[in-house]
Design an enzyme around this catalytic site. Structure first.
Site, mmCIF file in Angstrom:
data_model
loop_
_atom_site.group_PDB
_atom_site.id
_atom_site.type_symbol
_atom_site.label_atom_id
_atom_site.label_comp_id
_atom_site.label_asym_id
_atom_site.label_seq_id
_atom_site.Cartn_x
_atom_site.Cartn_y
_atom_site.Cartn_z
ATOM 1 C CG ASN A 21 0.979 -9.027 -34.653
ATOM 2 O OD1 ASN A 21 1.446 -9.161 -33.745
ATOM 3 N ND2 ASN A 21 -0.709 -8.580 -34.985
ATOM 4 C CB ILE A 23 4.503 -7.299 -34.401
ATOM 5 C CG1 ILE A 23 5.348 -7.942 -35.223
ATOM 6 C CG2 ILE A 23 4.812 -6.662 -34.378
ATOM 7 C CD1 ILE A 23 6.768 -8.380 -34.921
ATOM 8 C CG HIS A 95 2.270 -2.034 -32.956
ATOM 9 N ND1 HIS A 95 1.391 -0.996 -31.994
ATOM 10 C CD2 HIS A 95 1.139 -3.478 -31.854
ATOM 11 C CE1 HIS A 95 1.098 -1.859 -31.125
ATOM 12 N NE2 HIS A 95 1.186 -3.823 -30.693
ATOM 13 N NE ARG A 188 -16.808 -8.385 8.320
ATOM 14 C CZ ARG A 188 -16.035 -9.932 8.709
ATOM 15 N NH1 ARG A 188 -16.199 -9.836 8.321
ATOM 16 N NH2 ARG A 188 -15.919 -9.732 9.936
ATOM 17 C CB SER A 215 -14.204 -11.582 4.826
ATOM 18 O OG SER A 215 -13.002 -12.488 5.092
ATOM 19 C CD GLU A 242 -8.858 -9.650 -6.253
ATOM 20 O OE1 GLU A 242 -8.355 -10.269 -4.681
ATOM 21 O OE2 GLU A 242 -7.728 -10.054 -7.060
ATOM 22 C CG HIS A 292 -11.424 -6.793 6.265
ATOM 23 N ND1 HIS A 292 -12.814 -7.559 5.546
ATOM 24 C CD2 HIS A 292 -11.115 -7.498 6.907
ATOM 25 C CE1 HIS A 292 -13.168 -8.151 6.600
ATOM 26 N NE2 HIS A 292 -12.213 -8.158 6.896
ATOM 27 C CG ASP A 300 -5.087 -10.244 6.898
ATOM 28 O OD1 ASP A 300 -4.732 -11.504 6.835
ATOM 29 O OD2 ASP A 300 -6.473 -10.337 6.900
ATOM 30 N NE ARG A 350 -11.711 -8.648 11.056
ATOM 31 C CZ ARG A 350 -11.285 -9.068 11.937
ATOM 32 N NH1 ARG A 350 -11.501 -8.337 13.039
ATOM 33 N NH2 ARG A 350 -11.066 -10.608 12.895
#
Length: 451
Positions: A21, A23, A95, A188, A215, A242, A292, A300, A350
């Site tokens: 639409n 909008i 709206h 893990r 991992s 994710e 982790h 990291d 980890r």
């Protein structure tokens, strides 16, 4: 994210009608966007169609064409927002603002709709009921096939989300072995070991990972991956998606017959948060493996180090957050997540951790949320409260104090949510009345003040 994955897998049972639409709340979409939506979806592997969204015959033609597609289909239905409103049709006011009595009266006149509110005209009601009943024979035939099938009971159990009775016994045997062997392993990896048992016993689990399979350790032996044209697998490569992953899990859980779980890093739970929150609102069983879980995660660095994430997840009402201290607690937390009526998050390490639960019991101690892991020698002066990888640190701190003649005890708290469900007397006893209380967790302090 979801649309890109659906196009890649060519999920041709998916048809989306897009209300085109032009909008937004602020005004025309051209204020902020110039995307050619059809080209975008075409690039993602979808079949794309257009129709006049205010012409029933044109919509029906598009839907007929969509049902023969070998890919998912997007139908852009060009419409006028607030169609029929005298002064607001086609504007952002349709709206965002209530129309009011005058606009409603004008719309009734423009649309030739003289009926009072909540009145359905007889001809429309009759047609609708006919639509509702036209597949009664097909439904009855389907039920007859189910009733005659040797798989009827397992089919019903799958739809009900039942967990096979054999799982509890298998996990109890596994816990006993862990207490004897005392492995030193990351939770893990302990999660993967528990999943090897779970996936062998529970045929309805469907795993996955957001591009971190090696991992997160969510893939177990013999699990075939879902691929384009091959949908009989039990593992999904979600890619770096994710949010889409968590949303897809919600869809599977709502459909029934499957128990979805998937993995990513704890720090990336932020991306999945809207879908996790919706799972909690809906009360659907989706299990999130979040690895982790502290600063101990390798090379990291700060962008991947979760600090506020445990507090953020614990702030979601209806979400069970688990942070197990070793392989035994990890197995128990998995058992609890599978039994839960809503979503769960398992925060896992980890780095390797020692086995801290060396005394075997068939009871699932994590079901209480918190329990005394190590009592004091003599009168207790200090209570250490800890989760996950910090339980090991609490036990070492206890030993140091004990050598100095200061009685110290350690409480493992894998799940605050389950602990809050216990009786007041149990909670008071576990927390150690009359002792100094010190919380140890590799995160921010938010929330710990209650204890």
């Amino acid at each position: 994210e979801s649309c890109a994955l659906a196009g890649h897998l060519r999920l041709n049972r998916l048809i989306v009608l897009y209300d085109d639409n032009h909008i937004s709340i602020d005004g025309p979409t051209s204020l902020a966007d110039s995307t050619d939506t059809l080209e975008r979806f075409d690039a993602m592997g979808w079949k794309t169609l257009s129709c006049d969204g205010e012409d029933a015959a044109d919509v029906a033609t598009a839907l007929d064409a969509a049902q023969t597609s070998d890919r998912p289909v997007l139908i852009a239905c060009r419409t006028t927002i607030g169609y029929g409103l005298p002064t607001r049709a086609g504007t952002n006011k349709a709206h965002s603002d209530p129309p009011g009595a005058e606009e409603i009266a004008g719309a009734r006149k423009n649309l030739n709709w003289p009926y009072e509110p909540f009145i359905v005209p007889d001809d429309i009601l009759s047609a609708w009921r006919q639509i509702g009943s036209r597949n009664a024979e097909n439904r009855a035939a389907w039920q007859a096939r189910i009733d005659a099938s040797s798989a009827k009971s397992s089919f019903a159990a799958a739809l009900a989300g039942d967990i096979p009775e054999g799982l509890s016994k298998a996990l109890a045997t596994y816990k006993k072995k862990l207490a004897t062997d005392k492995p030193e392993t990351a939770t893990r990896k302990s999660s993967q070991a528990a999943l090897e048992i779970i996936n062998a016993e529970v045929e309805t689990t469907v795993g996955g990972s957001a591009d971190l399979t090696g991992s997160n350790n969510t893939l177990t032996k013999g699990m075939k991956a879902v691929a384009t044209g091959e949908y009989d697998g039990r593992f999904i490569h979600y890619g770096i998606r994710e949010h889409g992953m968590a949303a897809a899990m919600n869809g599977m859980a709502l459909h029934g017959g499957l128990i979805p779980y998937s993995g990513t890093f704890l720090v990336f739970s932020d991306y999945a948060r809207p879908a996790i929150r919706l799972a909690a609102l809906m009360g659907v069983r989706a299990i999130h493996v979040l690895t982790h879980d502290s600063i101990g995660l390798g090379e990291d660095g700060p962008t991947h180090q979760p600090v506020e994430h445990l507090a953020a997840l614990r702030a979601i009402p209806g979400l069970l957050v688990f942070r197990p201290a070793d392989a035994v607690e990890t197995a128990e937390c998995w058992e609890l997540a599978l039994a839960a009526k809503g979503p769960s998050a398992l925060a896992l390490t980890r780095q390797n951790l020692p086995t801290v639960r060396t005394a075997h019991t068939d009871e699932n101690l994590c079901s209480r949320g918190a329990y005394e892991l190590a009592p004091a020698d003599g009168a207790a002066k200090v209570t250490f409260l800890a989760t996950g990888s910090e339980v090991e640190i609490a036990l070492k701190a206890r030993d140091i104090l004990q050598t100095k003649g200061i009685g110290a005890r350690v409480v493992s708290m894998p799940s605050w949510e389950l602990f809050e469900l216990q009786s007041a007397s149990y909670r008071e006893a576990v927390l150690g009345p009359g002792t100094v209380k010190i919380a140890i967790e590799a995160a921010i302090a938010m929330g710990w003040d209650r204890y």
